[in-house]
Design a protein around this motif. Structure first.
Motif, mmCIF file in Angstrom:
data_model
loop_
_atom_site.group_PDB
_atom_site.id
_atom_site.type_symbol
_atom_site.label_atom_id
_atom_site.label_comp_id
_atom_site.label_asym_id
_atom_site.label_seq_id
_atom_site.Cartn_x
_atom_site.Cartn_y
_atom_site.Cartn_z
ATOM 1 N N SER A 2 0.832 -1.207 0.000
ATOM 2 C CA SER A 2 0.000 0.000 0.000
ATOM 3 C C SER A 2 0.863 1.251 0.000
ATOM 4 O O SER A 2 0.558 2.249 -0.668
ATOM 5 C CB SER A 2 -0.929 -0.015 1.223
ATOM 6 O OG SER A 2 -1.806 -1.122 1.170
ATOM 7 N N ALA A 3 1.982 1.193 0.779
ATOM 8 C CA ALA A 3 2.871 2.357 0.825
ATOM 9 C C ALA A 3 3.513 2.601 -0.538
ATOM 10 O O ALA A 3 3.627 3.743 -1.002
ATOM 11 C CB ALA A 3 3.937 2.147 1.904
ATOM 12 N N VAL A 4 3.951 1.494 -1.187
ATOM 13 C CA VAL A 4 4.557 1.640 -2.524
ATOM 14 C C VAL A 4 3.537 2.178 -3.511
ATOM 15 O O VAL A 4 3.825 3.080 -4.313
ATOM 16 C CB VAL A 4 5.118 0.278 -2.984
ATOM 17 C CG1 VAL A 4 5.539 0.348 -4.453
ATOM 18 C CG2 VAL A 4 6.299 -0.132 -2.120
ATOM 19 N N GLN A 5 2.324 1.606 -3.450
ATOM 20 C CA GLN A 5 1.286 2.083 -4.378
ATOM 21 C C GLN A 5 0.945 3.546 -4.120
ATOM 22 O O GLN A 5 0.727 4.333 -5.064
ATOM 23 C CB GLN A 5 0.031 1.203 -4.220
ATOM 24 C CG GLN A 5 -1.054 1.520 -5.234
ATOM 25 C CD GLN A 5 -0.611 1.241 -6.649
ATOM 26 O OE1 GLN A 5 0.080 0.261 -6.892
ATOM 27 N NE2 GLN A 5 -1.006 2.109 -7.579
ATOM 28 N N ALA A 6 0.884 3.916 -2.818
ATOM 29 C CA ALA A 6 0.601 5.313 -2.482
ATOM 30 C C ALA A 6 1.696 6.221 -3.011
ATOM 31 O O ALA A 6 1.436 7.313 -3.540
ATOM 32 C CB ALA A 6 0.457 5.465 -0.969
ATOM 33 N N ARG A 7 2.974 5.752 -2.862
ATOM 34 C CA ARG A 7 4.085 6.563 -3.380
ATOM 35 C C ARG A 7 4.009 6.688 -4.900
ATOM 36 O O ARG A 7 4.195 7.767 -5.460
ATOM 37 C CB ARG A 7 5.419 5.929 -2.967
ATOM 38 C CG ARG A 7 6.645 6.705 -3.453
ATOM 39 C CD ARG A 7 7.896 6.068 -2.891
ATOM 40 N NE ARG A 7 8.031 4.680 -3.313
ATOM 41 C CZ ARG A 7 8.505 4.316 -4.505
ATOM 42 N NH1 ARG A 7 8.864 5.218 -5.397
ATOM 43 N NH2 ARG A 7 8.598 3.031 -4.828
ATOM 44 N N LEU A 8 3.698 5.530 -5.565
ATOM 45 C CA LEU A 8 3.571 5.569 -7.021
ATOM 46 C C LEU A 8 2.419 6.485 -7.447
ATOM 47 O O LEU A 8 2.536 7.266 -8.418
ATOM 48 C CB LEU A 8 3.350 4.163 -7.572
ATOM 49 C CG LEU A 8 4.540 3.194 -7.414
ATOM 50 C CD1 LEU A 8 4.154 1.804 -7.904
ATOM 51 C CD2 LEU A 8 5.758 3.709 -8.182
ATOM 52 N N ASP A 9 1.283 6.392 -6.696
ATOM 53 C CA ASP A 9 0.148 7.254 -7.019
ATOM 54 C C ASP A 9 0.506 8.723 -6.805
ATOM 55 O O ASP A 9 0.118 9.596 -7.603
ATOM 56 C CB ASP A 9 -1.063 6.876 -6.159
ATOM 57 C CG ASP A 9 -1.608 5.498 -6.523
ATOM 58 O OD1 ASP A 9 -1.295 5.015 -7.636
ATOM 59 O OD2 ASP A 9 -2.338 4.909 -5.694
ATOM 60 N N ALA A 10 1.256 8.988 -5.724
ATOM 61 C CA ALA A 10 1.651 10.376 -5.461
ATOM 62 C C ALA A 10 2.590 10.887 -6.554
ATOM 63 O O ALA A 10 2.474 12.029 -7.018
ATOM 64 C CB ALA A 10 2.325 10.466 -4.086
ATOM 65 N N GLU A 11 3.534 10.029 -6.962
ATOM 66 C CA GLU A 11 4.442 10.445 -8.036
ATOM 67 C C GLU A 11 3.675 10.671 -9.345
ATOM 68 O O GLU A 11 3.946 11.625 -10.081
ATOM 69 C CB GLU A 11 5.519 9.374 -8.235
ATOM 70 C CG GLU A 11 6.502 9.288 -7.077
ATOM 71 C CD GLU A 11 7.505 8.168 -7.271
ATOM 72 O OE1 GLU A 11 7.334 7.386 -8.249
ATOM 73 O OE2 GLU A 11 8.449 8.053 -6.446
ATOM 74 N N LYS A 12 2.699 9.787 -9.641
ATOM 75 C CA LYS A 12 1.909 9.955 -10.860
ATOM 76 C C LYS A 12 1.099 11.248 -10.802
ATOM 77 O O LYS A 12 1.002 11.992 -11.789
ATOM 78 C CB LYS A 12 0.979 8.759 -11.040
ATOM 79 C CG LYS A 12 0.177 8.797 -12.340
ATOM 80 C CD LYS A 12 -0.653 7.546 -12.479
ATOM 81 C CE LYS A 12 -1.409 7.563 -13.808
ATOM 82 N NZ LYS A 12 -2.306 8.708 -13.929
ATOM 83 N N ARG A 13 0.490 11.514 -9.606
ATOM 84 C CA ARG A 13 -0.255 12.766 -9.475
ATOM 85 C C ARG A 13 0.660 13.968 -9.661
ATOM 86 O O ARG A 13 0.288 14.961 -10.300
ATOM 87 C CB ARG A 13 -0.948 12.817 -8.100
ATOM 88 C CG ARG A 13 -2.198 11.970 -8.003
ATOM 89 C CD ARG A 13 -3.002 12.360 -6.775
ATOM 90 N NE ARG A 13 -2.238 12.211 -5.538
ATOM 91 C CZ ARG A 13 -2.160 11.102 -4.835
ATOM 92 N NH1 ARG A 13 -2.792 10.001 -5.255
ATOM 93 N NH2 ARG A 13 -1.455 11.059 -3.718
ATOM 94 N N ALA A 14 1.876 13.841 -9.106
ATOM 95 C CA ALA A 14 2.824 14.952 -9.242
ATOM 96 C C ALA A 14 3.199 15.149 -10.715
ATOM 97 O O ALA A 14 3.278 16.286 -11.211
ATOM 98 C CB ALA A 14 4.078 14.685 -8.402
ATOM 99 N N ARG A 15 3.462 14.015 -11.422
ATOM 100 C CA ARG A 15 3.786 14.134 -12.853
ATOM 101 C C ARG A 15 2.617 14.710 -13.636
ATOM 102 O O ARG A 15 2.793 15.563 -14.503
ATOM 103 C CB ARG A 15 4.177 12.756 -13.411
ATOM 104 C CG ARG A 15 5.544 12.282 -12.954
ATOM 105 C CD ARG A 15 6.010 11.119 -13.821
ATOM 106 N NE ARG A 15 5.089 9.985 -13.778
ATOM 107 C CZ ARG A 15 5.151 9.000 -12.890
ATOM 108 N NH1 ARG A 15 6.101 8.999 -11.959
ATOM 109 N NH2 ARG A 15 4.280 8.006 -12.928
ATOM 110 N N ASP A 16 1.391 14.214 -13.317
ATOM 111 C CA ASP A 16 0.213 14.728 -14.019
ATOM 112 C C ASP A 16 0.019 16.215 -13.743
ATOM 113 O O ASP A 16 -0.309 16.991 -14.655
ATOM 114 C CB ASP A 16 -1.034 13.949 -13.599
ATOM 115 C CG ASP A 16 -0.988 12.492 -14.069
ATOM 116 O OD1 ASP A 16 -0.196 12.217 -15.001
ATOM 117 O OD2 ASP A 16 -1.738 11.669 -13.524
ATOM 118 N N GLU A 17 0.205 16.601 -12.480
ATOM 119 C CA GLU A 17 0.061 18.021 -12.142
ATOM 120 C C GLU A 17 1.112 18.861 -12.847
ATOM 121 O O GLU A 17 0.824 19.958 -13.345
ATOM 122 C CB GLU A 17 0.157 18.203 -10.616
ATOM 123 C CG GLU A 17 -1.053 17.629 -9.877
ATOM 124 C CD GLU A 17 -0.867 17.714 -8.377
ATOM 125 O OE1 GLU A 17 0.230 18.151 -7.926
ATOM 126 O OE2 GLU A 17 -1.808 17.339 -7.633
#
Length: 257
Positions: free
Chosen positions: A37-52
């Motif tokens: 979950s932590a890895v997925q959350a980090r990946l999701d956060a990085e994806k959101r950051a890239r998308d933003e």
């Protein structure tokens, strides 16, 4: 009895061990799930950051395009305004020049009218004064003499105009004849160039030489029929005088005595 107790104790221990193993497996599973979950959350956060960041870059690019388009439109609008102002200034200058020209022309005509009226008044006064000094018979004789001179001059002018018209008609006739002869020379030159054999070429050349002689003769007649401008008799002198195009009574005109 003692064997049964041992079996019961062993069973209890085995149950405890199984429970402990289940607890350990659950803890490991929970830790693995939390790690994933932590890895997925980090990946999701990085994806959101890239998308933003991509959205920010896209928005910045769109803003630059919009600003550039707005700048071009503003420059085109200013250029159209400048061109319209220049065209308006040109039209205003032309209208002002035309108005000034009309004003000057009207002022000139008014000045001419005033001078003409003044000249007529002076002339009438002079005639009245002269009429008081000369006898009626002298005035009548002078009038007849002036009329005779005017009639003579009118006859000379009419004769000169008739001679000039006849000369112009003769010149026009010679010019038309020369044009026809020039066209004939050109056609014969083409015939010489396009001759199929020597006989045709010789015949065409003979016709060409004769046509050239006729054209040269016509040119000489045209040159001899044109006025030389050197003068002549007294009847041809008035024809050399340039025509007077001034307004009658204009004191600023040099061709009015």
């Amino acid at each position: 009895m003692s064997e049964q107790k041992e079996s019961s104790v062993l069973f209890s221990l085995k149950e405890l061990m199984n429970l402990e193993e289940d607890r350990i497996k659950q803890e490991e599973t929970e830790q693995k799930r939390q790690a994933e979950s932590a890895v997925q959350a980090r990946l999701d956060a990085e994806k959101r950051a890239r998308d933003e960041e991509q959205a920010r870059l896209n928005a910045e690019e769109e803003r630059r395009r919009t600003d550039a388009q707005r700048t071009r439109e503003e420059a085109a609008r200013l250029e159209a305004i400048r061109h319209a102002e220049m065209e308006k200034a040109r039209l205003d200058a032309e209208n002002a020049a035309r108005a000034e020209q009309m004003r000057q022309q009207q002022a000139h005509e008014q000045k001419i009218t005033a001078l003409t009226q003044d000249k007529h008044k002076k002339r009438l006064t002079l005639i009245a004064s002269v009429a008081g000094l000369f006898l009626f018979v002298a005035l009548v004789g002078g009038g007849l003499f002036i009329k005779h001179q005017n009639d003579e001059q009118a006859a000379q002018v009419a004769a000169a105009q008739q001679q000039q018209a006849a000369a112009q008609a003769q010149l026009d006739k010679l010019m038309a004849q020369l044009k026809d002869q020039s066209d004939n020379v050109a056609n014969l030159q083409n015939a010489v160039q396009n001759a199929k054999d020597d006989a045709q070429r010789a015949a065409a050349q003979a016709q060409l030489d004769e046509a050239k002689q006729q054209a040269e003769h016509t040119k000489q007649r045209i040159n001899s029929s044109r006025p030389s401008g050197g003068g002549g008799g007294g009847g041809s002198k008035p024809s050399n005088k340039p025509a007077c195009n001034c307004t009658p009574g204009d004191p600023l005109c040099s061709c009015i005595p």
